[in-house]
Write a protein that holds these residues in place. Structure first.
Motif, PDB file in Angstrom:
ATOM      1  N   LYS A 112      12.315   6.900  -3.709  1.00 55.65           N
ATOM      2  CA  LYS A 112      11.866   7.638  -2.431  1.00 55.65           C
ATOM      3  C   LYS A 112      11.096   6.822  -1.391  1.00 55.65           C
ATOM      4  O   LYS A 112      11.018   7.365  -0.254  1.00 55.65           O
ATOM      5  N   VAL A 113      10.804   5.669  -1.713  1.00 54.25           N
ATOM      6  CA  VAL A 113       9.830   4.788  -0.765  1.00 54.25           C
ATOM      7  C   VAL A 113      10.572   3.290  -0.758  1.00 54.25           C
ATOM      8  O   VAL A 113      10.922   3.004   0.485  1.00 54.25           O
TER       9      VAL A 113
ATOM     10  N   GLU B  71       1.446   2.194  -3.547  1.00 51.53           N
ATOM     11  CA  GLU B  71       0.147   2.657  -3.934  1.00 51.53           C
ATOM     12  C   GLU B  71      -0.141   3.939  -3.682  1.00 51.53           C
ATOM     13  O   GLU B  71      -0.480   4.879  -4.469  1.00 51.53           O
ATOM     14  N   VAL B  72       0.074   4.551  -2.300  1.00 53.24           N
ATOM     15  CA  VAL B  72      -0.065   5.700  -1.707  1.00 53.24           C
ATOM     16  C   VAL B  72       1.043   6.719  -2.618  1.00 53.24           C
ATOM     17  O   VAL B  72       0.530   7.849  -3.214  1.00 53.24           O
ATOM     18  N   ALA B  73       2.243   6.342  -2.751  1.00 53.46           N
ATOM     19  CA  ALA B  73       3.177   7.118  -3.602  1.00 53.46           C
ATOM     20  C   ALA B  73       2.391   7.126  -5.101  1.00 53.46           C
ATOM     21  O   ALA B  73       2.868   8.405  -5.342  1.00 53.46           O
ATOM     22  N   TYR B  74       2.175   6.341  -5.630  1.00 50.98           N
ATOM     23  CA  TYR B  74       1.602   6.571  -6.961  1.00 50.98           C
ATOM     24  C   TYR B  74       0.295   7.429  -7.102  1.00 50.98           C
ATOM     25  O   TYR B  74       0.330   8.262  -7.849  1.00 50.98           O
ATOM     26  N   VAL B  75      -0.415   7.373  -5.864  1.00 46.85           N
ATOM     27  CA  VAL B  75      -1.830   8.203  -6.073  1.00 46.85           C
ATOM     28  C   VAL B  75      -1.108   9.594  -5.711  1.00 46.85           C
ATOM     29  O   VAL B  75      -1.915  10.523  -6.009  1.00 46.85           O
ATOM     30  N   LEU B  76       0.009   9.876  -4.837  1.00 43.02           N
ATOM     31  CA  LEU B  76       0.338  11.107  -4.681  1.00 43.02           C
ATOM     32  C   LEU B  76       1.337  11.572  -5.688  1.00 43.02           C
ATOM     33  O   LEU B  76       1.952  12.800  -5.516  1.00 43.02           O
ATOM     34  N   GLY B  77       1.287  10.660  -6.714  1.00 45.56           N
ATOM     35  CA  GLY B  77       1.879  11.357  -8.223  1.00 45.56           C
ATOM     36  C   GLY B  77       3.339  11.012  -8.248  1.00 45.56           C
ATOM     37  O   GLY B  77       3.985  11.459  -9.408  1.00 45.56           O
ATOM     38  N   CYS B  78       3.883   9.979  -7.563  1.00 49.00           N
ATOM     39  CA  CYS B  78       5.175   9.571  -8.020  1.00 49.00           C
ATOM     40  C   CYS B  78       5.168   8.431  -8.954  1.00 49.00           C
ATOM     41  O   CYS B  78       4.267   7.612  -8.909  1.00 49.00           O
ATOM     42  N   SER B  79       6.028   8.491 -10.069  1.00 47.43           N
ATOM     43  CA  SER B  79       6.244   7.595 -10.821  1.00 47.43           C
ATOM     44  C   SER B  79       6.938   6.037 -10.218  1.00 47.43           C
ATOM     45  O   SER B  79       7.524   6.494  -9.216  1.00 47.43           O
ATOM     46  N   PRO B  80       6.662   5.092 -10.845  1.00 46.97           N
ATOM     47  CA  PRO B  80       7.487   4.026 -10.266  1.00 46.97           C
ATOM     48  C   PRO B  80       8.707   4.012  -9.900  1.00 46.97           C
ATOM     49  O   PRO B  80       9.569   3.572  -9.148  1.00 46.97           O
TER      50      PRO B  80
ATOM     51  N   ARG C  79       0.794  -1.198  -0.023  1.00 52.15           N
ATOM     52  CA  ARG C  79       0.158  -0.017   0.101  1.00 52.15           C
ATOM     53  C   ARG C  79       1.030   1.323   0.088  1.00 52.15           C
ATOM     54  O   ARG C  79       0.450   2.370  -0.561  1.00 52.15           O
ATOM     55  N   LEU C  80       2.094   1.138   0.451  1.00 52.58           N
ATOM     56  CA  LEU C  80       2.922   2.459   0.591  1.00 52.58           C
ATOM     57  C   LEU C  80       3.236   2.608  -0.941  1.00 52.58           C
ATOM     58  O   LEU C  80       3.322   4.060  -1.334  1.00 52.58           O
TER      59      LEU C  80
END
Lengths: 217, 221
Positions: free
Chosen positions: B134-135, B119-128, B116-117
């Motif tokens: 960053k994560v 997914e949170v990053a993706y939703v917050l706009g981070c590319s894979p 989920r971390l």
């Protein structure tokens, strides 16, 4: 019109087939028993899952159209998504979590103050309580200035007192936000106290009878 | 006593470790997060050096890296130098030999991260790609450290593969473990003992570092 959703997805056991819309400033509660497909639905809206067929429109912009082969990834949709038992980034402080995707640092600081977690900003997520984590999660989601806010059972992991407190806070906050808000919950009391409209979902379908039955009980 | 073999071993291990981290991280990422057909076959292939006798691996590498082998010929065309019996040759051999040791801890660390971390990053706009740095990496630092240390220690103690590919050329490919073997062969037990002691001490230090990092790296979550 804010958000328009029409989705079909085959799930193990039943089909998820719903269609609804939610305008700016409106809080729509997706209510139904566990395993009714509510979480799948918000995951599809966030872009984390793909439906078999469907359309998602935000103010006329197509986020998803399976017929035309349009799929916007979650990065592009700009939604705020608060999960149940929200996993904040464990390696970052509360402040860094909230500013993770913030476009405006000042606004992020305002959010920290608004949610009463300013004094905790230098702490790591595991050093604060569950309620404080959920507040931070809301602040993190809002700091990105989302177009749609998705709340997936955001208070269900909290104790009763904290849950009631956060519900009240969300109710106050709602007036200040002019964006469509979807709240997933299985708690009718929560839905009734917060939502402008209810969308009862049972076995993947909108089912007003279930709502009538639950209200009767 | 000639300390050059020890220096050569350390240099080989250091270069191999740095290269392995760069190569193993994306491989571990793909094995954990990307679904593709034939994954078990790839995983088994990567793990092969773990179970293969070093001399067998060394023999195949000798063939591939040799002047008539694919890689050996390519290298010769590009650099004008052979790969066999050279330092770059044993670096390449070490990369393959220690690859599973670098991939496994990274894989385990990545698997432990709450999906989920991401997914949170993706939703917050981070590319894979951004999410990886960053994560994933900050939450897998123990794994990165374990991977580096295991790769380093494993390469420090390498014998069979280096001997097959590099031979024992003083100052070029004669690493500590080979020097020890040769000291024993020529009955120079004192030198063999000292060099062995140095390797034991390095291994001990490596383990101390691993334990220290493990204790410090826990986020408490």
């Amino acid at each position: 019109m804010g958000l328009k959703v029409k989705i079909f997805k085959r799930l193990p056991g039943f089909d998820l087939e719903v269609s609804f819309s939610c305008s700016e400033g409106q809080l729509l509660a997706l209510i139904g028993p566990s395993g009714a497909g509510k979480t799948t639905l918000v995951r599809i809206i966030a872009g984390l899952d793909r439906p078999d067929q469907g359309q998602i429109l935000y103010k006329g912009t197509v986020w998803l159209d399976t017929e035309k082969g349009i799929f916007w990834p979650p990065q592009k949709r700009k939604v705020g998504y608060v999960f149940q038992e929200y996993p904040l980034f464990p390696h970052l402080t509360i402040e860094k979590n909230v500013t993770f995707a913030a476009t405006d640092k000042c606004q992020a600081n305002e959010l920290l103050k608004l949610f009463g977690i300013w004094h905790l900003r230098k702490r790591k997520p595991f050093e604060v309580s569950g309620g404080e984590r959920q507040r931070a999660a809301l602040a993190q989601a809002l700091a990105r200035k989302p177009k749609v806010l998705l709340l997936d059972e955001p208070f269900s992991a909290l104790d009763v007192v904290t849950r009631k407190k956060l519900r009240k806070e969300l109710k106050n906050l709602k007036g200040q936000l002019s964006l469509p808000i979807l709240l997933v919950t299985h708690d009718l009391e929560e839905a009734l106290s917060l939502a402008d409209n209810l969308l009862p979902i049972q076995q993947g379908k909108i089912d007003q009878n279930w709502l009538a039955y639950s209200l009767d009980k | 006593m000639d300390l050059f073999p020890l220096y050569l071993s350390a240099k080989l291990a250091l270069i191999t470790t740095v290269l392995l981290l760069i190569l193993a991280a994306p491989v571990a990422y793909f094995l954990v997060y990307v679904r593709f057909p034939g994954k078990p076959l790839i995983e088994a292939l990567i793990g092969l050096p773990l179970v293969m006798p070093p001399t067998v691996l060394g023999f195949y590498l000798l063939v591939i890296l040799g002047p008539k082998g694919i890689l050996g010929r390519l290298w010769q065309e590009i650099t004008g130098q052979p790969l066999i019996f050279t330092f770059p040759g044993i670096v390449l051999a070490s990369l393959i030999y220690s690859f599973p040791f670098a991939v496994q801890p990274l894989k385990t660390a990545f698997e432990k991260i709450d999906r989920r971390l991401l997914e949170v990053a993706y939703v917050l706009g981070c590319s894979p790609f951004m999410t990886f740095f960053k994560v994933i990496v900050p939450n897998a630092l123990n794994g990165v450290a374990a991977s580096a240390i295991l790769a380093f220690a494993h390469t420090m103690g390498e014998f069979g593969v280096v001997l097959m590919v590099g031979g024992s050329i003083p100052g070029k490919t004669r690493v500590a473990s080979i020097a020890i073997y040769e000291y024993v062969e020529s009955l120079r037990y004192r030198e063999a003992g000292l060099l062995s002691l140095a390797l034991v001490m390095i291994s001990y230090l490596v383990l101390l570092t691993v334990n220290f990092l493990n204790r410090r790296g826990n986020h408490g979550s």
